[in-house]
Design a protein around this motif. Structure first.
Motif, PDB file in Angstrom:
ATOM      1  N   ALA A   1       0.834  -1.195   0.000  1.00 49.27           N
ATOM      2  CA  ALA A   1       0.000   0.000   0.000  1.00 49.27           C
ATOM      3  C   ALA A   1       0.875   1.255   0.000  1.00 49.27           C
ATOM      4  CB  ALA A   1      -0.912  -0.003   1.219  1.00 49.27           C
TER       5      ALA A   1
ATOM      6  N   LYS B   1      -3.899   1.443  -3.012  1.00 51.08           N
ATOM      7  CA  LYS B   1      -4.606   1.029  -1.802  1.00 51.08           C
ATOM      8  C   LYS B   1      -4.998  -0.441  -1.923  1.00 51.08           C
ATOM      9  CE  LYS B   1      -6.760   5.621  -1.497  1.00 51.08           C
ATOM     10  NZ  LYS B   1      -8.058   6.351  -1.454  1.00 51.08           N
TER      11      LYS B   1
ATOM     12  N   SER C   1      -1.668  -4.646   2.502  1.00 45.72           N
ATOM     13  CA  SER C   1      -1.813  -3.597   3.520  1.00 45.72           C
ATOM     14  C   SER C   1      -0.686  -3.642   4.525  1.00 45.72           C
ATOM     15  CB  SER C   1      -3.158  -3.739   4.226  1.00 45.72           C
ATOM     16  OG  SER C   1      -3.271  -5.029   4.789  1.00 45.72           O
TER      17      SER C   1
END
Length: 116
Positions: free
Chosen positions: A14, A86, A116
């Motif tokens: 991310a 993202k 993430s």
């Protein structure tokens, strides 16, 4: 008929960046719009960004300010620069084209995974 081949997908953390590229072959002179769609697991395919032969673009609100589409008519390529990725950008990204007489073509897809 137009044949599309994507490249550039992969795994990124991310906040990172990736650049996708699509090369068109065949009846490329007839391409009116070319660009990118994506399909996340369990979701419908959605528009990411497309660019018309005159240069106007249509970009999804979810990626505006982060993704940039560009087209090189001489090389028959369309690129998608993806920044500030993202986890929700994780999807299979498909190159798409539509000719001036309405025929649509799709690439085989390239997977983008954002951790993430």
């Amino acid at each position: 008929q137009v044949h599309l081949v994507e490249s550039g997908g992969g795994l990124v953390e991310a906040g990172g960046s990736l650049r996708l590229s699509c090369t068109a072959s065949g009846s490329t002179f007839s391409i009116y719009v070319i660009g990118w769609y994506r399909q996340a697991p369990g979701k419908q395919r959605e528009l990411v960004a497309v660019i018309e032969s005159a240069g106007s673009t249509n970009t999804a609100d979810s990626v505006k300010g982060r993704f940039t589409i560009s087209r090189d008519n001489a090389k028959n390529t369309v690129d998608l620069q993806m920044n500030s990725l993202k986890p929700e950008d994780t999807a299979v990204y498909y190159c798409y084209s539509k000719t001036s007489y309405g025929r649509e073509s799709w690439g085989q897809g390239t997977r983008v995974t954002v951790s993430s």
